[in-house]
Design an enzyme around this catalytic site. Structure first.
Site, PDB file in Angstrom:
ATOM      1  N   GLU A   1       0.980  -1.135  -0.036  1.00 37.01           N
ATOM      2  CA  GLU A   1      -0.311  -0.198   0.328  1.00 37.01           C
ATOM      3  C   GLU A   1       0.852   1.497   0.194  1.00 37.01           C
ATOM      4  O   GLU A   1       2.042   1.226   0.954  1.00 37.01           O
ATOM      5  CB  GLU A   1      -0.933   0.159   0.969  1.00 37.01           C
TER       6      GLU A   1
ATOM      7  N   LYS B   1     -21.651  -4.909   4.935  1.00 41.52           N
ATOM      8  CA  LYS B   1     -21.027  -4.732   3.630  1.00 41.52           C
ATOM      9  C   LYS B   1     -20.414  -5.983   3.424  1.00 41.52           C
ATOM     10  O   LYS B   1     -20.403  -5.934   1.385  1.00 41.52           O
ATOM     11  CB  LYS B   1     -19.529  -3.645   4.477  1.00 41.52           C
TER      12      LYS B   1
ATOM     13  N   LYS C   1       7.731   3.115   1.143  1.00 45.35           N
ATOM     14  CA  LYS C   1       8.782   3.062   1.642  1.00 45.35           C
ATOM     15  C   LYS C   1       9.533   1.552   1.368  1.00 45.35           C
ATOM     16  O   LYS C   1       8.428   1.083   1.666  1.00 45.35           O
ATOM     17  CB  LYS C   1      10.089   4.063   3.020  1.00 45.35           C
TER      18      LYS C   1
HETATM   19  P1  FAD Z   1     -17.238   2.019   7.254  1.00 46.67           P
HETATM   20  O1  FAD Z   1     -17.096   0.148   7.453  1.00 46.67           O
HETATM   21  O2  FAD Z   1     -18.221   2.731   6.956  1.00 46.67           O
HETATM   22  O3  FAD Z   1     -16.997   1.516   9.392  1.00 46.67           O
HETATM   23  C1  FAD Z   1     -17.108   3.009  10.087  1.00 46.67           C
HETATM   24  C2  FAD Z   1     -18.174   2.522  11.727  1.00 46.67           C
HETATM   25  O4  FAD Z   1     -18.429   2.456  11.316  1.00 46.67           O
HETATM   26  C3  FAD Z   1     -17.710   1.355  11.605  1.00 46.67           C
HETATM   27  O5  FAD Z   1     -17.536   1.729  13.726  1.00 46.67           O
HETATM   28  C4  FAD Z   1     -18.903   0.629  11.641  1.00 46.67           C
HETATM   29  O6  FAD Z   1     -18.791   0.168  13.039  1.00 46.67           O
HETATM   30  C5  FAD Z   1     -19.416   1.441  11.429  1.00 46.67           C
HETATM   31  N1  FAD Z   1     -20.857   0.960  10.819  1.00 46.67           N
HETATM   32  C6  FAD Z   1     -20.355   0.403   9.614  1.00 46.67           C
HETATM   33  N2  FAD Z   1     -21.254   0.373   8.782  1.00 46.67           N
HETATM   34  C7  FAD Z   1     -23.067   1.083   9.786  1.00 46.67           C
HETATM   35  C8  FAD Z   1     -24.007   1.131   9.454  1.00 46.67           C
HETATM   36  N3  FAD Z   1     -24.446   0.868   8.032  1.00 46.67           N
HETATM   37  N4  FAD Z   1     -24.628   1.746  10.248  1.00 46.67           N
HETATM   38  C9  FAD Z   1     -24.097   2.032  11.261  1.00 46.67           C
HETATM   39  N5  FAD Z   1     -22.775   2.098  12.104  1.00 46.67           N
HETATM   40  C10 FAD Z   1     -22.085   1.280  11.056  1.00 46.67           C
HETATM   41  N6  FAD Z   1      -8.974   6.419   5.436  1.00 46.67           N
HETATM   42  C11 FAD Z   1      -8.221   6.923   4.093  1.00 46.67           C
HETATM   43  O7  FAD Z   1      -9.037   8.340   4.421  1.00 46.67           O
HETATM   44  N7  FAD Z   1      -8.167   6.630   3.303  1.00 46.67           N
HETATM   45  C12 FAD Z   1      -8.066   5.640   3.109  1.00 46.67           C
HETATM   46  O8  FAD Z   1      -7.448   5.168   1.488  1.00 46.67           O
HETATM   47  C13 FAD Z   1      -7.886   3.995   3.735  1.00 46.67           C
HETATM   48  N8  FAD Z   1      -7.175   3.201   3.626  1.00 46.67           N
HETATM   49  C14 FAD Z   1      -7.606   2.676   4.942  1.00 46.67           C
HETATM   50  C15 FAD Z   1      -7.797   0.976   4.032  1.00 46.67           C
HETATM   51  C16 FAD Z   1      -7.477  -0.245   5.442  1.00 46.67           C
HETATM   52  C17 FAD Z   1      -7.303  -1.360   5.168  1.00 46.67           C
HETATM   53  C18 FAD Z   1      -7.861   0.065   6.697  1.00 46.67           C
HETATM   54  C19 FAD Z   1      -8.596  -0.569   7.546  1.00 46.67           C
HETATM   55  C20 FAD Z   1      -8.470   1.805   6.674  1.00 46.67           C
HETATM   56  C21 FAD Z   1      -8.086   2.887   5.594  1.00 46.67           C
HETATM   57  N9  FAD Z   1      -8.540   4.339   6.143  1.00 46.67           N
HETATM   58  C22 FAD Z   1      -8.101   4.923   4.894  1.00 46.67           C
HETATM   59  C23 FAD Z   1      -9.010   4.856   7.682  1.00 46.67           C
HETATM   60  C24 FAD Z   1     -10.433   4.306   7.137  1.00 46.67           C
HETATM   61  O9  FAD Z   1     -10.961   5.201   6.688  1.00 46.67           O
HETATM   62  C25 FAD Z   1     -10.842   4.885   8.755  1.00 46.67           C
HETATM   63  O10 FAD Z   1     -11.099   3.700   9.726  1.00 46.67           O
HETATM   64  C26 FAD Z   1     -12.779   5.115   9.018  1.00 46.67           C
HETATM   65  O11 FAD Z   1     -13.652   5.493  10.078  1.00 46.67           O
HETATM   66  C27 FAD Z   1     -13.425   3.390   8.590  1.00 46.67           C
HETATM   67  O12 FAD Z   1     -13.670   3.187   6.680  1.00 46.67           O
HETATM   68  P2  FAD Z   1     -14.789   2.069   6.706  1.00 46.67           P
HETATM   69  O13 FAD Z   1     -14.435   2.032   5.374  1.00 46.67           O
HETATM   70  O14 FAD Z   1     -14.395   0.806   7.730  1.00 46.67           O
HETATM   71  O15 FAD Z   1     -15.745   2.448   7.255  1.00 46.67           O
END
Ligand code: FAD
Length: 289
Positions: A21, A168, A275
């Protein structure tokens, strides 16, 4: 290449999927360095690379440019991260069009984080499952999603977080990549619970080698990852010595990767921080056995 096909193949052949990544740099010098790092890591023959989506507006277009360039010019399968917070559905549709035009087949569909005073744009989605469903209505991308062995920091508890994760997957996510973490026991416990509630897509551990004392503070405060006592003791021994800290980080990440692969993880996703050194060092150690 659709990344999900490669994970299916990995399960059948026991050849793990390795991915790296990167994030979009802010300066010209950063771009030159990023492409050098990608070329350098290409020698390790990764299955794919991914590029993060900027939380702020400025780096968003860069994500599209970088994945297209890496795939078309450097010849590696590239996945774009795409978060829905802060974008209207029309903006997301536009980005999907740009990715399709650039030959990109893989997206990591994310909710994303918003700043404290966030005013959602009209029609904006909040959660990754909404984005995944929206993408599914428009096009045939292979979709990944994020997951959290130590629970997402904003989730009220691990069960609720897992139920949300299931939404999801039900919305069409083909595989999951974990947040960085340092204790494999957290991963195995999380994976078991995920399977118990019917999450059946590949769950890929995300590993970030510690590069310096400063990087540990930053990464643990952003991700909420806990540091096991054994690792903490090793880090305390080398405090203020970045080279020795990096060695400890590489050693720890290598042990994590070996155990994960021995126990059947479908692959490893490395958070490279743009890096190459630490990721190369881990690969060399893994190859030596
Ligand atoms: P979600 O799956 O939407 O979950 C977020 C929160 O909401 C969780 O607490 C979940 O329990 C809750 N939730 C989910 N769906 C619902 C629903 N339908 N109703 C109510 N609650 C719900 N951030 C960036 O800005 N850019 C990136 O490129 C990036 N890449 C990442 C790559 C990886 C592999 C990981 C693990 C994280 C990355 N992040 C990135 C960080 C990520 O954006 C944050 O962790 C963010 O807070 C959550 O994203 P998510 O897609 O997991 O969200």
């Amino acid at each position: 290449m659709r990344i999900s096909d490669r994970y299916t193949q990995a399960t059948e052949t026991h050849l793990p999927v390795f991915s790296f990544e990167f994030f979009p740099p802010r300066t010209e010098a950063g771009f030159a360095s990023l492409y050098r790092t990608v070329q350098d890591l290409k020698l390790l023959d990764p299955d794919f690379v991914s590029v993060t989506w900027g939380a702020g507006g400025s780096t968003r277009q860069k994500t599209v440019e970088i994945v297209v360039r890496i795939q078309q010019e450097i010849g590696l399968t590239a996945m774009a991260h795409l978060s829905c917070i802060g974008s209207t559905p029309d903006q997301i549709t536009k980005t999907l069009g740009q990715l399709t035009a650039g030959g990109i087949e893989n997206i990591l569909a994310l909710g994303g984080d918003h700043p404290p005073e966030y005013e959602p744009p009209p029609g904006a989605f909040t959660y990754a499952n909404e984005l995944a469903s929206f993408i599914r209505t428009q096009s045939d991308f292979c979709l990944g999603g994020a997951c959290y062995p130590e629970t997402h920091p904003l989730a009220p508890d691990s069960e609720t977080d897992l139920r949300n994760l299931k939404r999801k997957v039900d919305a069409g996510v083909d595989f999951l990549i974990t947040q960085l973490y340092f204790d494999n026991a957290d991963f195995f416990a999380f994976e078991k619970k995920a399977r118990e509630i019917g999450i059946d897509v590949p769950i890929v551990p995300g590993i970030m080698p510690i590069l310096s004392a400063k990087s540990i503070r930053r990464m643990t405060s952003l991700s909420g990852a806990g540091i096991p006592n054994e690792l903490q003791a090793k880090l305390t021994e080398v405090e203020n010595d970045d080279a020795a800290t990096c060695d400890v980080g590489v050693e720890w990440a290598t042990l994590q990767c070996r155990e994960l692969l021995d126990k059947g993880a479908p692959g490893i996703h490395f958070y490279t921080l743009n890096k190459s050194m630490a990721t190369r060092a881990i690969f060399e150690k893994l190859r030596k056995g």
